[in-house]
Structure formats: structure tokens, C-alpha cells
Design a protein around this motif. Structure first.
Motif, short mmCIF file in Angstrom:
data_model
loop_
_atom_site.label_atom_id
_atom_site.label_comp_id
_atom_site.label_asym_id
_atom_site.label_seq_id
_atom_site.Cartn_x
_atom_site.Cartn_y
_atom_site.Cartn_z
N GLY A 150 -68.50 -20.50 -35.00
CA GLY A 150 -67.36 -19.97 -34.25
C GLY A 150 -67.22 -20.61 -32.89
N ALA A 151 -66.80 -19.81 -31.91
CA ALA A 151 -66.56 -20.31 -30.56
C ALA A 151 -67.75 -20.10 -29.63
CB ALA A 151 -65.31 -19.64 -29.97
N THR A 152 -68.90 -19.76 -30.20
CA THR A 152 -70.05 -19.44 -29.35
C THR A 152 -70.49 -20.62 -28.50
OG1 THR A 152 -71.59 -20.02 -31.13
CG2 THR A 152 -70.94 -17.72 -30.96
N ASN A 153 -70.24 -21.86 -28.98
CA ASN A 153 -70.70 -23.02 -28.21
C ASN A 153 -69.96 -23.19 -26.89
OD1 ASN A 153 -68.26 -23.90 -29.23
ND2 ASN A 153 -69.11 -25.54 -30.49
N ASN A 154 -68.86 -22.45 -26.69
CA ASN A 154 -68.18 -22.49 -25.41
C ASN A 154 -69.02 -21.87 -24.30
OD1 ASN A 154 -65.89 -23.64 -26.58
ND2 ASN A 154 -64.94 -21.66 -26.99
N PHE A 155 -69.94 -21.02 -24.67
CA PHE A 155 -70.79 -20.33 -23.69
C PHE A 155 -72.26 -20.66 -23.92
CE2 PHE A 155 -67.00 -17.80 -24.48
CZ PHE A 155 -66.51 -17.63 -23.19
N ALA A 156 -72.53 -21.82 -24.54
CA ALA A 156 -73.89 -22.19 -24.90
C ALA A 156 -74.81 -22.26 -23.70
CB ALA A 156 -73.89 -23.53 -25.64
N GLY A 157 -74.36 -22.89 -22.62
CA GLY A 157 -75.22 -23.04 -21.45
C GLY A 157 -75.66 -21.70 -20.89
N LEU A 158 -74.74 -20.76 -20.83
CA LEU A 158 -75.08 -19.43 -20.30
C LEU A 158 -76.05 -18.71 -21.23
CD1 LEU A 158 -74.54 -17.35 -18.10
CD2 LEU A 158 -72.61 -16.49 -19.46
N ALA A 159 -75.79 -18.76 -22.52
CA ALA A 159 -76.66 -18.09 -23.50
C ALA A 159 -78.07 -18.66 -23.46
CB ALA A 159 -76.08 -18.22 -24.90
N ILE A 160 -78.17 -19.98 -23.40
CA ILE A 160 -79.48 -20.64 -23.39
C ILE A 160 -80.25 -20.30 -22.12
CG2 ILE A 160 -80.62 -22.89 -23.32
CD1 ILE A 160 -78.23 -23.92 -25.06
N GLY A 161 -79.57 -20.36 -20.98
CA GLY A 161 -80.24 -20.06 -19.72
C GLY A 161 -80.72 -18.62 -19.64
N LEU A 162 -79.88 -17.69 -20.07
CA LEU A 162 -80.27 -16.28 -20.03
C LEU A 162 -81.41 -15.98 -20.99
CD1 LEU A 162 -76.78 -14.54 -19.76
CD2 LEU A 162 -78.46 -14.90 -17.95
N SER A 163 -81.40 -16.65 -22.16
CA SER A 163 -82.49 -16.44 -23.11
C SER A 163 -83.80 -16.97 -22.54
CB SER A 163 -82.18 -17.11 -24.45
OG SER A 163 -82.22 -18.52 -24.35
N LEU A 164 -83.73 -18.05 -21.78
CA LEU A 164 -84.95 -18.59 -21.19
C LEU A 164 -85.53 -17.64 -20.14
CD1 LEU A 164 -86.84 -21.00 -21.29
CD2 LEU A 164 -85.52 -22.05 -19.45
N ILE A 165 -84.66 -16.91 -19.44
CA ILE A 165 -85.14 -15.89 -18.50
C ILE A 165 -85.93 -14.82 -19.26
CG2 ILE A 165 -84.45 -14.01 -16.97
CD1 ILE A 165 -82.10 -15.72 -16.07
N LEU A 166 -85.37 -14.35 -20.36
CA LEU A 166 -86.04 -13.32 -21.16
C LEU A 166 -87.38 -13.83 -21.67
CD1 LEU A 166 -83.00 -11.99 -23.22
CD2 LEU A 166 -84.21 -10.78 -21.40
N ILE A 167 -87.41 -15.06 -22.14
CA ILE A 167 -88.63 -15.63 -22.69
C ILE A 167 -89.71 -15.74 -21.62
CG2 ILE A 167 -89.57 -17.85 -23.51
CD1 ILE A 167 -86.96 -17.97 -25.26
N HIS A 168 -89.33 -16.13 -20.42
CA HIS A 168 -90.31 -16.20 -19.32
C HIS A 168 -90.81 -14.82 -18.92
CE1 HIS A 168 -89.33 -20.44 -18.85
NE2 HIS A 168 -90.37 -20.53 -18.05
N LEU A 169 -89.94 -13.83 -18.94
CA LEU A 169 -90.38 -12.48 -18.60
C LEU A 169 -91.46 -11.99 -19.55
CD1 LEU A 169 -86.97 -10.77 -17.71
CD2 LEU A 169 -88.82 -11.35 -16.15
N VAL A 170 -91.38 -12.40 -20.81
CA VAL A 170 -92.40 -12.03 -21.79
C VAL A 170 -93.63 -12.92 -21.68
CG1 VAL A 170 -92.93 -11.87 -24.25
CG2 VAL A 170 -90.71 -11.12 -23.41
N GLY A 171 -93.44 -14.21 -21.54
CA GLY A 171 -94.54 -15.15 -21.70
C GLY A 171 -95.38 -15.45 -20.48
N ILE A 172 -94.86 -15.25 -19.27
CA ILE A 172 -95.60 -15.63 -18.07
C ILE A 172 -96.96 -14.94 -18.00
CG2 ILE A 172 -95.66 -15.34 -15.55
CD1 ILE A 172 -92.74 -16.18 -15.48
N HIS A 173 -97.01 -13.69 -18.40
CA HIS A 173 -98.26 -12.93 -18.35
C HIS A 173 -99.35 -13.56 -19.22
CE1 HIS A 173 -100.96 -9.49 -18.15
NE2 HIS A 173 -100.97 -9.44 -19.47
N PHE A 174 -98.96 -14.18 -20.33
CA PHE A 174 -99.93 -14.70 -21.28
C PHE A 174 -100.28 -16.17 -21.06
CE2 PHE A 174 -97.64 -11.23 -23.35
CZ PHE A 174 -98.70 -10.42 -23.74
N THR A 175 -99.27 -17.01 -20.83
CA THR A 175 -99.52 -18.45 -20.74
C THR A 175 -98.89 -19.12 -19.53
OG1 THR A 175 -97.54 -19.05 -22.00
CG2 THR A 175 -99.56 -18.62 -23.26
N GLY A 176 -98.13 -18.38 -18.75
CA GLY A 176 -97.34 -19.00 -17.70
C GLY A 176 -96.00 -19.48 -18.25
#
Length: 225
Positions: A150-176
Motif C-alpha cells: 500500500g502507501a505505507t512506504n510514504n512514511f517509512a522513515g518515520l516508522a523505521i525511526g520510531l521502531s528503533l526507539i522502541l527496540i533500544h528501550l528494550v535492548g539497552i538493559h541487556f546488550t546496549g
């Protein structure tokens, strides 16, 4: 060559700003505010670079993403290899710049002066964390940028960046949190010690996670319209 250089610049920015935030904020397991700040820094770096170099190279700035894109049939083997080489060079240059800044700051008292990754709960735990988190991250990248989704790729940069924030919130405690071999190689070369000894975890884990994401996306990808 322009797209390879774009990947170098993008990975430099991601590594310098993300790891730089970790260093400047004193990111550690007991510093919740610094963890949140570091996660946001990594995510926003991706958003910024997605809209800066996305039209040039696709803004992978991560060998695991590049591998996933290659295994999904979206790029050639040559481009895959060259992307990874230039990503690693960008991360090394960023780590060198960050190490230089810390070395010339007499007030800096930081355990991990380059934002390097280590496995806080052992290499097995670290490997599992990196595989799972990279799988999630690369799956978001493949889905958000797919022309068949669909049209999701129009907002790909925002989705990818926000997902990386979530991933860091989970992972920093374990591996950085790495989920990016290039981002880990650069700082580890300057940090040494456990960061260098455990570097294989932050190379193997993300590549395995990226490969699994590519396989899963091939299974669930919508048909061409």
C-alpha cells in the motif's frame, strides 16, 4: 559510488549521534533517563537520515538491513557487499571522532567511552536479544518500504525511526542494543576489552535476525498489484 558514500555518511551520523548520546548521557542499566535519551537519539538519527539519503541509497545504514534487502531480492550481491563495506567505514570514522572528543575532554569520566556493546547477562542472552530485536527491526524496514504494501512506504522513515526507539528501550538493559553490525564494529575497535571479545555476538546476531526477517517477509508479502 554516490549511494555507497551516502551509506557511509548515514552510518557515520547514526553511530556518532547514537553512541554520542550514550556517552554524553552516561547511559547505563541504572540510568533510566539516559536509556530513554539514547533510544530517542538512535531513532531520530534514522529518521533524519531516511529523509536525507533515502532517495540516494535507500538509507540502510545497517548491514543487517542490507542483508535482509539482498535476500529479499531487492538488490544485487555487489551492492550488498559494497553497502556493508562503506557502512563499516562510516561507523569506524564515527567511533574515531567520538573517541577523540572524549579523550580531549578532561571532565569526561565514562566507563564505555565509545558507546560500545557488551553482553550484560552473558553471550547467550546477548545473542538471543540481538537476533530477536534485529528480526523485528528489519521486518519493519522491509514492510514499511515495500511497494506492495500500500502507501505505507510514504512514511517509512518515520516508522523505521520510531521502531528503533522502541527496540533500544528494550535492548539497552541487556546488550546496549546493536541490531547493527557496523555500529558495533566501530566503537569496539576503540574500546577493546569485552566489547571487542564479544563483538562476534553483535555481528552474528543481527545478521541472523535480518535473514529471518527476510524469510518471514517473503512469506507474508502482499502480491504485486
Amino acid at each position: 559510488m554516490k549511494k555507497y558514500l551516502a551509506e557511509l555518511v548515514g552510518t557515520f551520523v547514526l553511530t556518532f549521534l547514537g553512541c554520542g548520546a550514550a556517552v554524553a548521557l552516561g547511559c547505563g542499566a541504572e540510568n533510566t533517563a539516559a536509556i530513554v535519551g539514547t533510544a530517542i537519539a538512535f531513532g531520530l538519527s534514522v529518521v533524519a537520515m531516511a529523509y536525507t539519503i533515502g532517495g540516494i541509497s535507500g538509507c540502510h545504514i545497517n548491514p543487517a538491513i542490507t542483508l535482509g534487502v539482498f535476500l529479499s531480492g531487492r538488490m544485487s550481491a555487489k551492492d550488498c557487499g559494497m553497502y556493508i563495506v562503506f557502512q563499516v567505514i562510516g561507523a569506524i570514522l564515527a567511533a574515531a571522532a567520538l573517541a577523540g572528543i572524549v579523550a580531549t575532554d578532561p571532565s569526561a569520566v565514562i566507563t564505555t567511552a565509545t558507546g560500545a556493546n557488551t553482553c550484560a547477562f552473558g553471550v547467550t542472552n546477548g545473542l538471543i536479544v540481538e537476533i530477536v530485536l534485529t528480526f523485528l527491526f528489519v521486518l519493519v524496514v522491509l514492510g514499511a518500504t515495500a511497494k506492495t504494501n500500500g502507501a505505507t512506504n510514504n512514511f517509512a522513515g518515520l516508522a523505521i525511526g520510531l521502531s528503533l526507539i522502541l527496540i533500544h528501550l528494550v535492548g539497552i538493559h541487556f546488550t546496549g542494543t546493536s541490531v547493527n553490525p557496523a555500529r558495533s564494529i566501530g566503537p569496539a575497535l576503540f574500546e577493546g576489552g569485552d566489547a571487542l571479545n564479544q563483538l562476534w555476538v553483535f555481528i552474528v546476531g543481527p545478521f541472523v535476525g535480518g535473514a529471518i526477517a527476510a524469510l518471514v517477509w517473503k512469506i507474508i508479502e502482499p502480491a504485486e498489484k
